[in-house]
Design a protein around this motif. Sequence first.
Motif, PDB file in Angstrom:
ATOM      1  N   GLU A 100       0.835  -1.206   0.000  1.00 53.33           N
ATOM      2  CA  GLU A 100       0.000   0.000   0.000  1.00 53.33           C
ATOM      3  C   GLU A 100       0.869   1.255   0.000  1.00 53.33           C
ATOM      4  O   GLU A 100       0.569   2.226  -0.694  1.00 53.33           O
ATOM      5  N   ALA A 101       1.963   1.224   0.757  1.00 52.65           N
ATOM      6  CA  ALA A 101       2.871   2.369   0.809  1.00 52.65           C
ATOM      7  C   ALA A 101       3.492   2.621  -0.571  1.00 52.65           C
ATOM      8  O   ALA A 101       3.635   3.780  -0.988  1.00 52.65           O
ATOM      9  N   VAL A 102       3.826   1.539  -1.283  1.00 52.34           N
ATOM     10  CA  VAL A 102       4.382   1.673  -2.633  1.00 52.34           C
ATOM     11  C   VAL A 102       3.409   2.455  -3.515  1.00 52.34           C
ATOM     12  O   VAL A 102       3.809   3.386  -4.224  1.00 52.34           O
ATOM     13  N   ASN A 103       2.132   2.122  -3.445  1.00 56.88           N
ATOM     14  CA  ASN A 103       1.130   2.804  -4.269  1.00 56.88           C
ATOM     15  C   ASN A 103       1.040   4.293  -3.942  1.00 56.88           C
ATOM     16  O   ASN A 103       0.916   5.124  -4.843  1.00 56.88           O
ATOM     17  N   VAL A 104       1.109   4.621  -2.664  1.00 59.28           N
ATOM     18  CA  VAL A 104       1.004   6.036  -2.268  1.00 59.28           C
ATOM     19  C   VAL A 104       2.257   6.799  -2.687  1.00 59.28           C
ATOM     20  O   VAL A 104       2.162   7.876  -3.278  1.00 59.28           O
ATOM     21  N   TYR A 105       3.439   6.241  -2.374  1.00 59.39           N
ATOM     22  CA  TYR A 105       4.683   6.934  -2.754  1.00 59.39           C
ATOM     23  C   TYR A 105       4.792   7.096  -4.267  1.00 59.39           C
ATOM     24  O   TYR A 105       5.336   8.087  -4.752  1.00 59.39           O
TER      25      TYR A 105
END
Length: 176
Positions: free
Chosen positions: A43-48
């Motif tokens: 999920e963090a990958v998608n936001v960053y």
Amino acid sequence: GVVHSKDNFYGEIDPNDTAVPAKLNAKNYAAAAELMAEKKYAEAVNVYAELVDYEDSADKLSIAKYSHASQLEAAEKYAEAKAVYEELGSYEDSLAKVSSCTYNIAIKTLADGKFDEAKAVFQSIPDYADSKDKVNECDYQKGISLVSEKKYAEAIKIFEALGNYSESKTKILDAK
């Protein structure tokens, strides 16, 4: 949480307020940091990825991807982990991790009895660990499998080609 539009997150926001995108970026950047802390790396990958030009998001994206790949590898999802490590290229030890995942894919494939497929994968990483020996192990296991299927002539050819590997010579006698 992550905000994808001019959602109302600081009370009423004037739609004409030019600071809204910056506020969204700041909120999403903080949300991505929270996701990292919670080990929700995918999920963090998608936001960053959406914040790539904001502060150090590009660096954080690489960290999140690497963490995600490590998490996948730990869960024995080697093909998925390998794909993420490949995306990362020369980041950290990603290239070595690609070989490690490839090796583990081959080990699993061999354990599943897919001898020719496993052999091909081991051959793709000849300098990694004991891959060269595992190529012979694939043939050896295939030979044993052929004996159990009563395909003696095929098995003998494999064991003869293996020479002194393991118990190949004994297996030839068993197959005759």
